[in-house]
Design a protein around this motif. Structure first.
Motif, PDB file in Angstrom:
ATOM      1  N   MET A 234      37.168  34.165  34.573  1.00 57.30           N
ATOM      2  CA  MET A 234      36.743  33.595  33.303  1.00 57.30           C
ATOM      3  C   MET A 234      35.479  34.272  32.801  1.00 57.30           C
ATOM      4  O   MET A 234      35.277  34.389  31.588  1.00 57.30           O
ATOM      5  CB  MET A 234      36.508  32.086  33.462  1.00 57.30           C
ATOM      6  N   SER A 235      34.627  34.735  33.699  1.00 55.33           N
ATOM      7  CA  SER A 235      33.406  35.420  33.274  1.00 55.33           C
ATOM      8  C   SER A 235      33.715  36.729  32.557  1.00 55.33           C
ATOM      9  O   SER A 235      32.922  37.196  31.743  1.00 55.33           O
ATOM     10  CB  SER A 235      32.497  35.696  34.478  1.00 55.33           C
ATOM     11  N   VAL A 236      34.872  37.317  32.845  1.00 54.57           N
ATOM     12  CA  VAL A 236      35.275  38.537  32.151  1.00 54.57           C
ATOM     13  C   VAL A 236      35.787  38.207  30.753  1.00 54.57           C
ATOM     14  O   VAL A 236      35.537  38.934  29.795  1.00 54.57           O
ATOM     15  CB  VAL A 236      36.351  39.285  32.963  1.00 54.57           C
ATOM     16  N   ILE A 237      36.491  37.086  30.617  1.00 57.87           N
ATOM     17  CA  ILE A 237      37.051  36.695  29.325  1.00 57.87           C
ATOM     18  C   ILE A 237      35.984  36.080  28.437  1.00 57.87           C
ATOM     19  O   ILE A 237      35.827  36.454  27.274  1.00 57.87           O
ATOM     20  CB  ILE A 237      38.217  35.710  29.538  1.00 57.87           C
ATOM     21  N   ASN A 238      35.257  35.112  28.964  1.00 59.99           N
ATOM     22  CA  ASN A 238      34.218  34.416  28.200  1.00 59.99           C
ATOM     23  C   ASN A 238      33.147  33.980  29.182  1.00 59.99           C
ATOM     24  O   ASN A 238      33.316  32.994  29.906  1.00 59.99           O
ATOM     25  CB  ASN A 238      34.797  33.213  27.457  1.00 59.99           C
ATOM     26  N   PHE A 239      32.039  34.715  29.200  1.00 56.83           N
ATOM     27  CA  PHE A 239      31.000  34.440  30.183  1.00 56.83           C
ATOM     28  C   PHE A 239      30.416  33.050  30.015  1.00 56.83           C
ATOM     29  O   PHE A 239      30.138  32.348  30.999  1.00 56.83           O
ATOM     30  CB  PHE A 239      29.877  35.471  30.072  1.00 56.83           C
ATOM     31  N   ALA A 240      30.180  32.621  28.785  1.00 57.57           N
ATOM     32  CA  ALA A 240      29.528  31.332  28.554  1.00 57.57           C
ATOM     33  C   ALA A 240      30.347  30.194  29.132  1.00 57.57           C
ATOM     34  O   ALA A 240      29.797  29.241  29.714  1.00 57.57           O
ATOM     35  CB  ALA A 240      29.296  31.123  27.060  1.00 57.57           C
ATOM     36  N   THR A 241      31.672  30.249  28.992  1.00 54.33           N
ATOM     37  CA  THR A 241      32.533  29.226  29.585  1.00 54.33           C
ATOM     38  C   THR A 241      32.409  29.223  31.098  1.00 54.33           C
ATOM     39  O   THR A 241      32.335  28.156  31.731  1.00 54.33           O
ATOM     40  CB  THR A 241      33.997  29.471  29.181  1.00 54.33           C
ATOM     41  N   ALA A 242      32.384  30.401  31.703  1.00 52.94           N
ATOM     42  CA  ALA A 242      32.236  30.494  33.159  1.00 52.94           C
ATOM     43  C   ALA A 242      30.888  29.955  33.611  1.00 52.94           C
ATOM     44  O   ALA A 242      30.793  29.289  34.650  1.00 52.94           O
ATOM     45  CB  ALA A 242      32.414  31.942  33.605  1.00 52.94           C
ATOM     46  N   GLU A 243      29.827  30.219  32.851  1.00 50.46           N
ATOM     47  CA  GLU A 243      28.493  29.737  33.212  1.00 50.46           C
ATOM     48  C   GLU A 243      28.427  28.212  33.164  1.00 50.46           C
ATOM     49  O   GLU A 243      27.946  27.556  34.101  1.00 50.46           O
ATOM     50  CB  GLU A 243      27.462  30.326  32.252  1.00 50.46           C
ATOM     51  N   ILE A 244      28.929  27.622  32.085  1.00 50.89           N
ATOM     52  CA  ILE A 244      28.932  26.164  31.970  1.00 50.89           C
ATOM     53  C   ILE A 244      29.850  25.547  33.020  1.00 50.89           C
ATOM     54  O   ILE A 244      29.526  24.519  33.629  1.00 50.89           O
ATOM     55  CB  ILE A 244      29.351  25.755  30.546  1.00 50.89           C
ATOM     56  N   GLY A 245      31.014  26.174  33.236  1.00 50.80           N
ATOM     57  CA  GLY A 245      31.927  25.664  34.260  1.00 50.80           C
ATOM     58  C   GLY A 245      31.336  25.728  35.653  1.00 50.80           C
ATOM     59  O   GLY A 245      31.546  24.820  36.463  1.00 50.80           O
TER      60      GLY A 245
END
Length: 701
Positions: A590-601
């Motif tokens: 997910m950090s490759v697709i959308n880092f912000a989503t991975a960070e919050i997740g």
């Protein structure tokens, strides 16, 4: 005589990296706690680590030439605004007549309103599904007006796009003013000799949504598709549009075209909007850069606007921030601590530039949080997001006048300053010999003049997820060690126990398949007519629980064992190891697709993954430490549940007034409407990992 030393076998030397691995695995609890806390601290330090923006591409040269926009262009724009708002002629015809009078190539673009219907396969296509309503008629047509100025020094291979959304049913004062600013620039560009790129002015019909109008035009521009409904109604709707009526204007005969006209490859796009309400303080300019799935335009495009707005036109440049954080006591206290630490560092060494003022830290943190939240949602913050789907750098510029547009005395000055800003940006883009490539595409904004690059903001994420593989390896090593130390087991039994992690992997696979089923259920719920969001959410929850039971019986996964056998009692550690491994893989992807989503997740799911332990074991321990751990596990399990996390975040940044369960369905619906990868993450990664952690908590060990 042969010496004994010659036959003595040398012990293999263990490499330092292997020793480090053994050390981390043997001290996994302390290492995971240190890494997670370091990740939180690094995340809080991002406002301090932000760098000042700068123009990377020297060819842009913003502000190097004097503005050519004059008061004469402003007077023409005022006349255009008056005709647009007070004339009985249809607004799109008025716009086309004024474009044609400037010797621009004018075309109408007809489009039908699109249905935002959830379909799982649309996640792998563009955000605009292209599904046309069945009940279409000529009255439901949207009409975009596009004018093209051919560059006198260009070859027709590149173009710059200006977009001004407006509602033709009722042109508001802000929309009329944005059209006036764009017209003043367009009238100037039609007469200049330095233009090397074609300029397209798209007046987008936003009665069905700004994004829908721009996306429909872009889809026809980049990849034309002939819809069946368009073929059927093309003849009947031609009369209602009456393009031929444009011939009333003496300039229209040679400049209006019936077909769809194109220019060159789009170098950049600017969406111009004027706020309906004045802010009563000063003229300001808000920049909205976020597109679908956290995509951002090249930072140089924002740097140009910021430089020209501050140094040439006197606008106060702003980016969106979470105002709820500005009054946060803990954030102000933290800013004061960092300010004190910075003063101490500078007293020790004046060359150390660590630390910023408390006020600047709070504003930077609020802006960073807003930037990360907007990117994490994956939903565009304006119609500029349609351009990013075609890899065109674009931003939305929302100008807020000091006074309301309905009673603005300084209208001429406002149009002049806004027009000169747009002129300066177009002149800079016109200087480019190639596409934007020098500056950053992966960044977070802490202000209009400060950014955090990918090399910096990946550090907190790496520290947050680093404990996951370490703890997974530690749990697997402990399970293997206990199996090998079993002296009373036969060799076959030891071999069978050493592969018991496959049973855990099977359970994890089943739960992730269940997550995929849960993600597909809204496709069927969307077919229910006249259903409320609360009803949809309730039915969704019931069907999700029912589907889990069905998977349990079909695949035979013993998730809820009533009386586990002795070898299965220690299975929770193996299950936790596999769960943590899948969470690490999911967050990394997910950090490759959308880092912000991975960070919050990672902030939500990593703590419960690390701390998950059967509550039965903590109850048997009967110690304060075990009781505290069990309490933390229950609290983290409650917070990490997706609907609860949504309501807590919404309440923290907004308020809890009027909140109901239907809001979560509306939020999820917005995610799949825009094909946000966040929806797939929540359903396929976050929810299954949460369910597995809850299963571990209540494991009957």
């Amino acid at each position: 005589m042969v010496e004994n030393d010659s036959v003595t076998e040398k012990k293999p030397r263990i490499r330092p990296i292997v020793r480090l691995g053994f050390f981390l695995i043997s001290h996994s609890n302390y290492v995971s706690l240190l890494c997670f806390l370091s990740g939180i601290v690094a995340l809080l330090l991002l406002p301090i680590l932000a760098n000042n923006t700068y123009i990377s591409e020297n060819a842009l040269m913003p502000g190097s030439a004097n503005s050519m926009l004059s008061t004469q262009h402003v007077s023409h724009a005022n006349k255009f605004i008056n005709d647009l708002t007070h004339s009985d002629i249809e607004s799109h015809k008025t716009v086309a007549q004024y474009m044609s009078a400037l010797d621009a190539e004018v075309t109408y673009h007809k489009f039908y309103p699109q249905l935002n219907q959830f379909h799982p396969l649309h996640f792998f296509t563009s955000s605009d599904s292209g599904i046309i309503s069945k009940n279409i008629s000529c009255s439901s047509l949207g009409i975009n007006v596009a004018g093209i100025i051919r560059a006198p020094r260009g070859d027709g291979k590149e173009a710059i796009v200006l977009v001004t959304p407006y509602n033709p049913k009722k042109v508001g004062p802000g929309e009329a003013l944005s059209l006036g600013i764009a017209y003043s620039v367009f009238s100037l560009l039609s007469r200049v000799t330095w233009l090397a790129k074609d300029v397209i002015w798209l007046v987008a019909d936003s009665q069905y949504g700004e994004y829908s109008a721009v996306s429909a035009w872009l889809r026809e521009y980049q990849a034309p598709v002939f819809h069946e409904a368009e073929i059927v109604n093309s003849e009947t709707c031609n009369d209602s549009i009456a393009i031929s009526e444009l011939g009333q204007n003496p300039y229209s005969d040679r400049n209006s075209y019936g077909g769809f006209r194109r220019a060159g490859t789009m170098a950049a796009a600017l969406v111009i909007k004027v706020d309906e309400q004045g802010n009563h303080h000063e003229d300001s300019l808000n920049i909205y850069p976020e597109a679908s799935n956290g995509q951002m335009p090249n930072l140089d495009l924002i740097n140009i606007v910021n430089y020209l707005g501050v140094h040439k036109t006197g606008f106060r440049i702003k980016v969106k921030k979470m105002f709820s954080l500005l009054g946060s006591r803990w954030l102000n206290t933290l800013g004061g601590i960092f300010e004190s630490l910075g003063q101490i560092a500078r007293s020790l060494n004046p060359q150390w530039k660590f630390g910023i003022s408390a006020t600047e830290y709070v504003e930077g943190a609020a802006t960073l949080a807003s930037s990360m939240y907007s990117q994490g949602l994956g939903v565009p913050t304006g119609s500029h997001g349609a351009f990013r789907d075609y890899q065109v750098d674009a931003i939305t510029l929302k100008i807020s006048p000091k006074d309301s547009p309905t009673k603005m005395i300084r209208r001429n000055d406002f149009i002049l300053r806004g027009g000169r800003l747009i002129e300066g940006v177009i002149r800079s883009i016109n200087n480019l010999l190639e596409k934007f490539h020098q500056s950053f595409f992966l960044y977070l904004l802490s202000s209009s003049s400060k950014y955090v690059s990918v090399g910096v903001y990946m550090i907190p994420f790496a520290l947050l997820v680093a404990p996951l593989p370490i703890v997974a390896a530690s749990l697997h090593a402990d399970a293997s060690k206990s199996t090998l130390q079993s002296t009373y087991s036969s060799e076959v039994e030891v071999s069978h126990k050493s592969w018991k992690w496959l049973n855990s992997a099977r359970k994890v696979l089943v739960i992730h398949l269940w997550g995929a089923v849960v993600s597909l259920l809204p496709y069927f719920l969307y077919q229910i007519p006249n259903s409320t969001p609360t009803t949809n959410f309730t039915v969704w929850g019931i069907l999700s629980a029912f589907s889990l039971i069905i998977l349990y019986f079909i695949l035979g996964s013993p998730i809820f064992e009533a009386a586990p056998s002795q070898p299965e009692k220690g299975e929770w550690a193996s299950l936790k190891s596999v769960t943590i491994s899948t969470a690490f893989i999911g967050l990394s992807l997910m950090s490759v697709i959308n880092f912000a989503t991975a960070e919050i997740g990672a902030l939500l799911i990593v703590p419960i993954c690390l701390m998950a332990r059967p509550l039965k074991l903590d109850a048997q321990a009967r110690s304060w430490r075990a009781l505290l751990r069990a309490t933390c596990n229950l609290a983290l399990g409650f917070i990490a549940f997706p609907p609860v996390a949504y309501f807590l975040v919404k309440g923290a940044f907004e308020d809890f007034n009027g909140t109901n369960v239907g809001d979560y369905w509306n939020w999820v619906e917005s995610l799949w409407t825009w094909n946000s990868a966040t929806y797939l993450y929540v359903g396929i990664v976050h929810l299954p990992c949460w369910a597995l952690c809850i299963h571990i908590l209540f494991h009957p060990c």
